[in-house]
Write an enzyme that holds these catalytic residues in place. Structure first.
Site, PDB file in Angstrom:
ATOM      1  N   GLY A   1       0.873 -40.058 -20.493  1.00 36.37           N
ATOM      2  CA  GLY A   1      -0.406 -40.290 -21.173  1.00 36.37           C
ATOM      3  C   GLY A   1      -0.547 -41.756 -21.530  1.00 36.37           C
ATOM      4  O   GLY A   1       0.035 -42.621 -20.856  1.00 36.37           O
ATOM      5  N   SER A   2      -1.279 -42.022 -22.606  1.00 38.50           N
ATOM      6  CA  SER A   2      -1.592 -43.421 -22.920  1.00 38.50           C
ATOM      7  C   SER A   2      -0.393 -44.151 -23.514  1.00 38.50           C
ATOM      8  O   SER A   2       0.499 -43.547 -24.127  1.00 38.50           O
ATOM      9  CB  SER A   2      -2.757 -43.476 -23.909  1.00 38.50           C
ATOM     10  OG  SER A   2      -2.302 -43.080 -25.183  1.00 38.50           O
TER      11      SER A   2
ATOM     12  N   TRP B   1      -4.383 -34.425 -18.770  1.00 35.08           N
ATOM     13  CA  TRP B   1      -5.418 -33.606 -18.140  1.00 35.08           C
ATOM     14  C   TRP B   1      -5.712 -34.016 -16.703  1.00 35.08           C
ATOM     15  O   TRP B   1      -6.367 -33.288 -15.971  1.00 35.08           O
ATOM     16  CB  TRP B   1      -6.723 -33.662 -18.966  1.00 35.08           C
ATOM     17  CG  TRP B   1      -7.114 -35.059 -19.358  1.00 35.08           C
ATOM     18  CD1 TRP B   1      -6.848 -35.666 -20.548  1.00 35.08           C
ATOM     19  CD2 TRP B   1      -7.782 -36.046 -18.542  1.00 35.08           C
ATOM     20  NE1 TRP B   1      -7.307 -36.972 -20.531  1.00 35.08           N
ATOM     21  CE2 TRP B   1      -7.893 -37.229 -19.316  1.00 35.08           C
ATOM     22  CE3 TRP B   1      -8.306 -36.042 -17.248  1.00 35.08           C
ATOM     23  CZ2 TRP B   1      -8.495 -38.382 -18.843  1.00 35.08           C
ATOM     24  CZ3 TRP B   1      -8.895 -37.191 -16.763  1.00 35.08           C
ATOM     25  CH2 TRP B   1      -8.993 -38.342 -17.555  1.00 35.08           C
TER      26      TRP B   1
ATOM     27  N   GLU C   1       5.684 -41.888 -19.172  1.00 29.75           N
ATOM     28  CA  GLU C   1       4.900 -42.368 -18.024  1.00 29.75           C
ATOM     29  C   GLU C   1       3.535 -42.703 -18.590  1.00 29.75           C
ATOM     30  O   GLU C   1       2.757 -41.809 -18.931  1.00 29.75           O
ATOM     31  CB  GLU C   1       4.858 -41.275 -16.952  1.00 29.75           C
ATOM     32  CG  GLU C   1       4.499 -41.803 -15.592  1.00 29.75           C
ATOM     33  CD  GLU C   1       3.045 -41.581 -15.253  1.00 29.75           C
ATOM     34  OE1 GLU C   1       2.255 -42.522 -15.519  1.00 29.75           O
ATOM     35  OE2 GLU C   1       2.713 -40.489 -14.761  1.00 29.75           O
ATOM     36  N   LEU C   2       3.262 -44.014 -18.746  1.00 27.26           N
ATOM     37  CA  LEU C   2       2.130 -44.444 -19.576  1.00 27.26           C
ATOM     38  C   LEU C   2       1.046 -45.122 -18.750  1.00 27.26           C
ATOM     39  O   LEU C   2       0.949 -44.911 -17.551  1.00 27.26           O
ATOM     40  CB  LEU C   2       2.665 -45.337 -20.703  1.00 27.26           C
ATOM     41  CG  LEU C   2       3.828 -44.717 -21.511  1.00 27.26           C
ATOM     42  CD1 LEU C   2       4.389 -45.676 -22.531  1.00 27.26           C
ATOM     43  CD2 LEU C   2       3.394 -43.414 -22.189  1.00 27.26           C
TER      44      LEU C   2
ATOM     45  N   CYS D   1      -3.202 -42.758 -13.370  1.00 22.94           N
ATOM     46  CA  CYS D   1      -2.494 -43.922 -13.928  1.00 22.94           C
ATOM     47  C   CYS D   1      -2.194 -44.943 -12.847  1.00 22.94           C
ATOM     48  O   CYS D   1      -1.988 -46.115 -13.143  1.00 22.94           O
ATOM     49  CB  CYS D   1      -1.186 -43.488 -14.566  1.00 22.94           C
ATOM     50  SG  CYS D   1      -1.453 -42.316 -15.866  1.00 22.94           S
TER      51      CYS D   1
ATOM     52  N   PRO E   1       0.509 -28.670 -22.729  1.00 22.86           N
ATOM     53  CA  PRO E   1      -0.443 -29.291 -21.801  1.00 22.86           C
ATOM     54  C   PRO E   1      -1.631 -29.869 -22.574  1.00 22.86           C
ATOM     55  O   PRO E   1      -1.882 -29.478 -23.724  1.00 22.86           O
ATOM     56  CB  PRO E   1      -0.891 -28.117 -20.930  1.00 22.86           C
ATOM     57  CG  PRO E   1      -0.685 -26.900 -21.767  1.00 22.86           C
ATOM     58  CD  PRO E   1       0.392 -27.206 -22.773  1.00 22.86           C
ATOM     59  N   ALA E   2      -2.381 -30.754 -21.948  1.00 24.31           N
ATOM     60  CA  ALA E   2      -3.565 -31.347 -22.587  1.00 24.31           C
ATOM     61  C   ALA E   2      -4.539 -30.234 -22.979  1.00 24.31           C
ATOM     62  O   ALA E   2      -4.706 -29.259 -22.232  1.00 24.31           O
ATOM     63  CB  ALA E   2      -4.238 -32.302 -21.618  1.00 24.31           C
ATOM     64  N   SER E   3      -5.202 -30.397 -24.116  1.00 18.13           N
ATOM     65  CA  SER E   3      -6.116 -29.325 -24.568  1.00 18.13           C
ATOM     66  C   SER E   3      -7.339 -29.213 -23.650  1.00 18.13           C
ATOM     67  O   SER E   3      -7.981 -28.178 -23.602  1.00 18.13           O
ATOM     68  CB  SER E   3      -6.548 -29.551 -26.014  1.00 18.13           C
ATOM     69  OG  SER E   3      -7.185 -30.787 -26.127  1.00 18.13           O
TER      70      SER E   3
ATOM     71  N   GLU F   1      -7.399 -50.537 -18.769  1.00 23.35           N
ATOM     72  CA  GLU F   1      -7.503 -49.491 -17.754  1.00 23.35           C
ATOM     73  C   GLU F   1      -8.886 -48.821 -17.879  1.00 23.35           C
ATOM     74  O   GLU F   1      -9.234 -48.299 -18.940  1.00 23.35           O
ATOM     75  CB  GLU F   1      -6.401 -48.474 -18.057  1.00 23.35           C
ATOM     76  CG  GLU F   1      -6.059 -47.543 -16.964  1.00 23.35           C
ATOM     77  CD  GLU F   1      -4.844 -46.668 -17.337  1.00 23.35           C
ATOM     78  OE1 GLU F   1      -4.597 -46.422 -18.535  1.00 23.35           O
ATOM     79  OE2 GLU F   1      -4.159 -46.227 -16.414  1.00 23.35           O
TER      80      GLU F   1
END
Ligand code: SIN
Length: 478
Positions: free
Chosen positions: A231-232, A153, A253-254, A287, A178-180, A382
């Site tokens: 994301g995470s 997001w 890609e975290l 990130c 995509p992210a909700s 983070e």
């Protein structure tokens, strides 16, 4: 939400057509709590339909001449730029980021499309000299096949184009989830892709609340040959386990825990400017955002004073308002994490140089915390919020050891005017990307990605298209 923005649309996008289905969920503006529009909440059968449509579209897309694929991507880029204002408005209302930043993201996001439109021409193979006279050895690069992309997001456009553009340029077809929280930008640009001439089924957007179920389906379905996720780290690990069941190609890609080192020999004004750029983009929710400022003792007080002054200048508010530099955090869970990290640091002995409190709704005061002890959570996890956390150090070795004392390795930054130190430290830092006297490192032309638990693979640049291609070796007997 009342708007004249014609690109706002809550339908999923399967085989070039809108699809709502029986269930929907609301996308909410984090700055106001207001529902923007209802979006299709797809079930797993609908997702399978999208996968099938990507599979059916693949043979024709992979054999479409590169000149044609590239021209479609260029038209897609141009349409995004033409609709900058509408896309930026959607991005701001669904993610909360300031409008000025959303406009920058439209340019940034579209730049991946124009870059990979060009790179499609450069998917060269190879001819390898054979050790014997009876053979010719040739290497081809071919598209992987149907790809799944799962995007976050915090960059509702750029993370989509950074995956979808190289996939399409390579000759792959895509199912994007995509992210909700922020599906509207992705849906809007998928319509622009169709308008640019992308054939039906080549790019599908599936929306839904069941992130876990959809992620599992995309990662295990045997028609999908590649999955790319931003994301995470926790979710990335789960997807990697799922992807193992069909031995899919995977890019991750975290999370990160970026250090920003300020040495005694740094230009402090430049460091403060770089620090604001690297910390406050999207209210600290990137990130590559700095999580730990490591400041050498000789300049600690000066840097602390100057960064506090700069942070006090940042206007907080609804991203649609003029002059706003810091918007809300994305949701209650995000807010609680920021509050928890700040409270924990203060309890363990940190001092509050400015801010430190929840303002209202999802807004948190831009904050500077000084002399944070290394036991604080903020040193290890983070934070993803508008908090500058200052740590003091004495020597270069100590700074490098502190910077590397994390399981993450995405971005790192440092400021020094000593060229020998710059080379030494740049080589010693365990990170996929290092900003040296620079706080804004993201660009479509450079490889974005991490090492250690920050991920696998690179996005953007000449390397990014490799993630969507297989190498095939041909051996000709003579
Ligand atoms: C991210 O936060 O994952 C992306 C940041 C960027 O592209 O600059």
């Amino acid at each position: 939400m009342k708007t004249r923005n014609k690109l706002i649309n809550g339908a999923a996008f399967i085989n070039g057509e809108e699809f709502i289905g029986k269930k929907t969920f609301d996308v909410v503006n984090p700055a106001t709590g207001e529902a923007i529009v209802s979006v299709a909440d797809l079930g797993l059968k609908d997702i399978e339909r999208a996968i099938n449509s990507a599979e059916e579209a693949w043979p024709s897309w992979r054999t479409t001449p590169i000149a044609e694929r590239s021209a479609i991507l260029k038209r897609w880029h141009d349409l995004m730029i033409k609709h900058t204002d509408e896309i930026a408005e959607i991005m701001t209302v669904e993610s909360g980021k300031p409008l000025e930043e959303s406009k920058i993201e439209v340019t940034y996001g579209a730049s991946f499309v124009s870059w990979f439109a060009e790179e499609s021409y450069r998917t060269y193979g190879d001819q390898i000299p054979s050790p014997t006279a009876d053979k010719q050895i040739v290497v081809l690069r071919q598209p992987v096949g149907v790809c799944a992309a799962i995007t976050p997001w915090n960059f509702p456009l750029a993370m989509v184009t950074r995956k979808v553009a190289p996939a399409l340029a390579a000759g792959c077809t895509v199912v994007l989830k995509p992210a909700s929280q922020t599906p509207l930008t992705a849906i809007a640009v998928a319509h622009l892709a169709l308008a640019a001439g992308l054939p039906k089924g080549v790019f599908n957007v599936v929306t839904g609340k069941d992130a876990e179920g959809i992620g599992k389906l995309l990662a295990t379905n045997d028609k999908i040959r590649k999955i790319s996720f931003t994301g995470s780290t926790a979710v990335g690990k789960t997807l990697m386990q799922h992807a193992a069941s069909t031995v899919k190609k995977i890019s991750l890609e975290l999370g990160g825990n970026a250090p920003f080192i300020v040495f005694d020999d740094a230009d402090i004004e430049a460091a403060v400017k770089g620090a604001i750029a690297a910390k406050f983009r999207n209210a600290g929710q990137t990130c590559v955002a700095v999580n730990r400022f490591l400041v050498q003792e000789g300049v600690y007080d000066q840097f602390a004073e100057r960064i506090t002054e700069a942070v006090n200048q940042l206007k907080v508010g609804n991203g649609l308002e003029k002059g706003v530099k810091v918007g809300p955090v994305i949701n209650q869970k995000g807010l609680e994490k920021v509050e928890n990290h700040v409270k924990d640091a203060i309890e363990k002995g940190a001092s509050v140089l400015t801010g430190g409190k929840h303002k209202n709704a999802l807004f948190f005061e831009p904050t500077v915390l000084g002399d944070i002890p290394l036991e604080a959570k903020i040193a290890k996890e983070e934070t993803f919020g508008p908090v500058v956390s200052l740590f003091r150090f004495k020597t270069e070795d100590e700074a490098v050891a502190l910077a590397n004392s994390t399981e993450y390795g995405l971005a790192a930054y440092f400021y020094s005017d000593n060229v020998k130190r710059c080379w030494r430290v740049a080589q010693a830092l365990e990170a996929g990307m290092v900003g040296i006297n620079e706080g804004a490192i993201s660009t479509a032309v450079a490889p974005f990605g991490g090492i250690k638990e920050s991920g696998i693979g690179r996005e953007g640049s000449k390397y990014g298209i490799d993630e969507y291609m297989e190498i095939k070796y041909l051996c000709f007997g003579l």
